[in-house]
Design an enzyme around this catalytic site. Structure first.
Site, PDB file in Angstrom:
ATOM      1  CE  LYS A 169     -82.774 -17.343 -38.587  1.00  0.00           C
ATOM      2  NZ  LYS A 169     -82.292 -18.704 -38.405  1.00  0.00           N
ATOM      3  N   GLY A 200     -85.979 -21.397 -38.343  1.00  0.00           N
ATOM      4  CA  GLY A 200     -86.016 -21.643 -39.788  1.00  0.00           C
ATOM      5  C   GLY A 200     -84.715 -21.196 -40.412  1.00  0.00           C
ATOM      6  N   GLY A 202     -82.020 -18.950 -42.444  1.00  0.00           N
ATOM      7  CA  GLY A 202     -81.773 -17.521 -42.547  1.00  0.00           C
ATOM      8  C   GLY A 202     -82.270 -16.951 -43.849  1.00  0.00           C
ATOM      9  CB  VAL A 205     -87.272 -17.598 -40.976  1.00  0.00           C
ATOM     10  CG1 VAL A 205     -87.806 -16.806 -39.790  1.00  0.00           C
ATOM     11  CG2 VAL A 205     -88.078 -18.876 -41.161  1.00  0.00           C
ATOM     12  N   GLY A 206     -85.247 -15.454 -42.022  1.00  0.00           N
ATOM     13  CA  GLY A 206     -84.472 -14.222 -41.786  1.00  0.00           C
ATOM     14  C   GLY A 206     -84.711 -13.206 -42.889  1.00  0.00           C
ATOM     15  CD  GLU A 244     -73.614  -6.140 -30.836  1.00  0.00           C
ATOM     16  OE1 GLU A 244     -72.401  -6.201 -31.088  1.00  0.00           O
ATOM     17  OE2 GLU A 244     -74.110  -5.297 -30.073  1.00  0.00           O
ATOM     18  CB  CYS A 278     -68.079 -12.350 -31.957  1.00  0.00           C
ATOM     19  SG  CYS A 278     -68.825 -12.042 -30.341  1.00  0.00           S
ATOM     20  CD  GLU A 377     -65.617 -13.929 -36.976  1.00  0.00           C
ATOM     21  OE1 GLU A 377     -66.477 -14.071 -37.852  1.00  0.00           O
ATOM     22  OE2 GLU A 377     -65.856 -13.452 -35.854  1.00  0.00           O
TER      23      GLU A 377
HETATM   24  P1  NAD Z   1     -74.505 -16.375 -39.580  1.00  0.00           P
HETATM   25  O1  NAD Z   1     -74.403 -14.949 -40.000  1.00  0.00           O
HETATM   26  O2  NAD Z   1     -74.278 -17.426 -40.580  1.00  0.00           O
HETATM   27  O3  NAD Z   1     -75.973 -16.663 -38.987  1.00  0.00           O
HETATM   28  C1  NAD Z   1     -76.509 -15.903 -37.926  1.00  0.00           C
HETATM   29  C2  NAD Z   1     -78.017 -15.960 -38.010  1.00  0.00           C
HETATM   30  O4  NAD Z   1     -78.440 -15.309 -39.197  1.00  0.00           O
HETATM   31  C3  NAD Z   1     -78.579 -17.389 -38.074  1.00  0.00           C
HETATM   32  O5  NAD Z   1     -79.768 -17.443 -37.326  1.00  0.00           O
HETATM   33  C4  NAD Z   1     -78.868 -17.543 -39.559  1.00  0.00           C
HETATM   34  O6  NAD Z   1     -79.878 -18.488 -39.844  1.00  0.00           O
HETATM   35  C5  NAD Z   1     -79.311 -16.137 -39.931  1.00  0.00           C
HETATM   36  N1  NAD Z   1     -79.221 -15.796 -41.342  1.00  0.00           N
HETATM   37  C6  NAD Z   1     -78.457 -16.383 -42.299  1.00  0.00           C
HETATM   38  N2  NAD Z   1     -78.690 -15.810 -43.500  1.00  0.00           N
HETATM   39  C7  NAD Z   1     -79.602 -14.823 -43.289  1.00  0.00           C
HETATM   40  C8  NAD Z   1     -80.229 -13.862 -44.134  1.00  0.00           C
HETATM   41  N3  NAD Z   1     -79.968 -13.801 -45.435  1.00  0.00           N
HETATM   42  N4  NAD Z   1     -81.108 -12.992 -43.578  1.00  0.00           N
HETATM   43  C9  NAD Z   1     -81.365 -13.019 -42.254  1.00  0.00           C
HETATM   44  N5  NAD Z   1     -80.818 -13.915 -41.402  1.00  0.00           N
HETATM   45  C10 NAD Z   1     -79.935 -14.801 -41.910  1.00  0.00           C
HETATM   46  O7  NAD Z   1     -73.559 -16.517 -38.314  1.00  0.00           O
HETATM   47  P2  NAD Z   1     -73.256 -17.840 -37.481  1.00  0.00           P
HETATM   48  O8  NAD Z   1     -72.362 -18.707 -38.302  1.00  0.00           O
HETATM   49  O9  NAD Z   1     -74.514 -18.407 -36.943  1.00  0.00           O
HETATM   50  O10 NAD Z   1     -72.446 -17.229 -36.231  1.00  0.00           O
HETATM   51  C11 NAD Z   1     -71.100 -16.952 -36.264  1.00  0.00           C
HETATM   52  C12 NAD Z   1     -70.855 -15.484 -36.583  1.00  0.00           C
HETATM   53  O11 NAD Z   1     -71.516 -14.678 -35.632  1.00  0.00           O
HETATM   54  C13 NAD Z   1     -69.394 -15.098 -36.481  1.00  0.00           C
HETATM   55  O12 NAD Z   1     -69.066 -14.253 -37.551  1.00  0.00           O
HETATM   56  C14 NAD Z   1     -69.315 -14.339 -35.166  1.00  0.00           C
HETATM   57  O13 NAD Z   1     -68.255 -13.432 -35.066  1.00  0.00           O
HETATM   58  C15 NAD Z   1     -70.638 -13.677 -35.132  1.00  0.00           C
HETATM   59  N6  NAD Z   1     -70.993 -13.323 -33.761  1.00  0.00           N
HETATM   60  C16 NAD Z   1     -70.964 -12.014 -33.380  1.00  0.00           C
HETATM   61  C17 NAD Z   1     -71.255 -11.661 -32.067  1.00  0.00           C
HETATM   62  C18 NAD Z   1     -71.254 -10.243 -31.620  1.00  0.00           C
HETATM   63  O14 NAD Z   1     -71.830  -9.969 -30.572  1.00  0.00           O
HETATM   64  N7  NAD Z   1     -70.644  -9.309 -32.333  1.00  0.00           N
HETATM   65  C19 NAD Z   1     -71.560 -12.653 -31.140  1.00  0.00           C
HETATM   66  C20 NAD Z   1     -71.587 -13.974 -31.552  1.00  0.00           C
HETATM   67  C21 NAD Z   1     -71.301 -14.297 -32.878  1.00  0.00           C
END
Ligand code: NAD
Length: 477
Positions: A169, A200, A202, A205-206, A244, A278, A377
């Protein structure tokens, strides 16, 4: 205008059942450049079913077969790195050097996984037991927008090395990159159902992936808030999880460091990926009696950072990914001022001559670790300078955070830096700007996550452990 109308299930590009469309923007202008049709719960279930059908045969493939597929996936991705880099610039606003590095990194993940697989022993003996590592089952791979292609490829490569089939996803904001990656992966000709890609929302689909009983494992990269919700949702079916998550990483400049070189390294680490990383080192810890020198050098270093013009190889900072992210960063800059921090450089608004979602690279001094700009963050190019009076206090401040993803130590004395590193609560510590090591474990302490990715540690996160007793006949003593 791009129109992305297909998802990928069971080896084929198919129209989603989902009817919702999502706009894609060019962050350097804010203009709509395309739209993507989103998958729904039914599409997700279809993808999980395809992965489940493919699993028994794929789990029994040999190491050699999987290495051969990983190499084909590498070749297929390598042939597309220029297209992928261009899409990353257009859709996500990555400066060209970063976009090119990211596209190559995505392709090379398959080689790294092949290397790990070549060296890994799936069977070992412990006393009278034969211990066998077996693929965990269908894995759901959920990626963020800030390195969508890289995370798709790295997670997929590791799952394939382990013998798992997957449902991916991707971030809904990264559909152009996902389209290119999907086309490339399709070219590699893996058996149908081994990987399925459903772009899709989060929460649709998530969420289905997090509760579906036919998903054994979730590998998620994204925010801590969503990571926690996945952990809760997956508890009923006891999913294995690798999370992560976010970070608020400290950069400790020790009192023996040469500030002329240390400060630019600290600034670069904080501004990596336009601050949308991150692992960005967003809290710079400096000796109190060197603060004025640090401020002067920070002004010089930040003034030298080129913002904008994404195709210009000298540009280091691009726009934020979305209007929402732009506003979020503006909000934190405002709060920093309200909380009493001193603006060293930057501030609210767009940089001169740039619109879209560009923000000014911003650094605050006189920050205390209790301020929200030091605790939360921000995910933009906004850095805090904090002061310490002793090494002990520096370590205390560095560890005083709910996060623990990464830390940076800068010192003239490697042994001293190692001693400090050993006391930091972080999954990775980088000394004197050391670069990424692709086979070393990556992941967070505390609320930065659970588990590790990359290399053997990452592979084992896709494996179950089985001890078979009685299979080894012990020699009489
Ligand atoms: P996000 O958590 O908003 O979304 C990440 C993914 O999760 C997307 O594909 C989103 O559609 C999905 N998602 C959203 N709600 C969900 C749910 N309820 N169930 C399942 N999936 C769901 O994060 P973002 O804004 O896309 O990315 C930025 C964040 O990611 C920052 O906090 C950053 O620190 C973190 N990040 C961490 C790492 C790491 O390796 N530790 C690397 C890159 C980014």
């Amino acid at each position: 205008m791009y129109s992305i109308e297909h998802i990928y299930i069971d080896g084929q590009f198919v129209q989603p059942n989902g009817q919702e469309w999502f706009d894609l923007h060019n962050p350097s202008t804010g203009d709509v450049i395309g739209r993507v049709r989103l998958a729904d719960v039914q599409d997700t279930k279809d993808a999980i079913a395809a992965a489940r059908r493919a699993f028994p045969a794929f789990a029994r493939t040999t190491r050699e077969q999987r290495i051969a597929w990983l190499k084909r996936l590498y070749e297929a991705m390598l042939a597309n790195v220029d297209r992928l880099a261009a899409a990353t610039i257009e859709e996500y606003g990555a400066p060209s050097t970063r976009a090119k590095w990211g596209a190559r990194y995505a392709a090379e993940s398959f080689l790294h996984a092949a290397q790990t697989l070549e060296e890994y022993s799936f069977t070992r003996r412990i006393g009278s037991a034969e211990v066998v590592m077996e693929p965990v089952g269908v894995a759901a791979l959920i990626t963020p927008w800030n390195a969508n292609a890289g995370f798709i490829c790295n997670k997929l490569a590791t799952a394939i090395a382990a013998g798992c089939t997957v449902v991916i996803k991707p971030s809904e904001m990264s559909a152009l990159q996902t389209q290119i990656v999907t086309e490339a992966l399709h070219e590699a000709g893996l058996p149908a159902g081994v990987f399925n890609i459903v772009t899709g929302r989060g929460d649709i689909v998530g969420s289905e992936l997090s509760v579906n009983p036919n998903v054994a494992k979730i590998s998620f990269t994204g925010s801590t808030a969503v990571g926690k919700s996945i952990l809760r949702a997956g508890a009923d079916t006891m999913k294995r999880v690798t999370l992560e998550l976010g970070g608020k990483s400290p950069t400790l400049i020790l009192d023996d460091a040469n500030l002329e070189t240390a400060v630019p390294v600290a600034v670069t680490s904080g501004f990596q990926n336009s601050g949308q990383a991150c692992i960005a080192g967003t809290r710079i810890l400096v000796p109190e009696d060197r603060l004025q020198d640090v401020i002067r050098l920070v002004k010089e270093a930040v003034s030298a950072v080129k913002v904008g013009h994404l195709n210009d190889a000298d540009s280091a900072i691009g726009p934020m990914v979305s209007q929402r992210q732009y506003e979020r960063v503006q909000g934190y800059i405002r709060r920093g001022v309200e909380e009493g921090a001193t603006l060293v450089i930057g501030g609210e608004g767009h940089p001169d001559g740039l619109a879209g979602y560009y923000v000014k690279p911003t650094v605050f001094a006189n920050v205390t670790n209790g301020m929200s700009i030091a605790r939360e963050e921000i995910f933009g190019p906004v850095l805090c300078i904090l002061t310490y009076r002793s090494e002990e206090e520096a370590i205390e401040i560095a560890n005083d955070t709910v996060y623990g993803l990464h830390a940076y130590v800068i010192s003239a004395d490697i042994e001293r830096a190692r001693a400090v590193a050993s006391r930091l609560e972080a999954g990775r510590v980088s000394i004197n700007g050391a670069p990424h090591e692709p086979l070393a474990p990556f992941g967070g302490y505390k609320q930065s996550g659970i588990g590790r990715e990359y290399g053997t540690f990452g592979l084992e996160a896709f494996l179950e452990t089985k001890a078979v007793l009685g299979a080894i006949v012990l020699e009489p003593q």
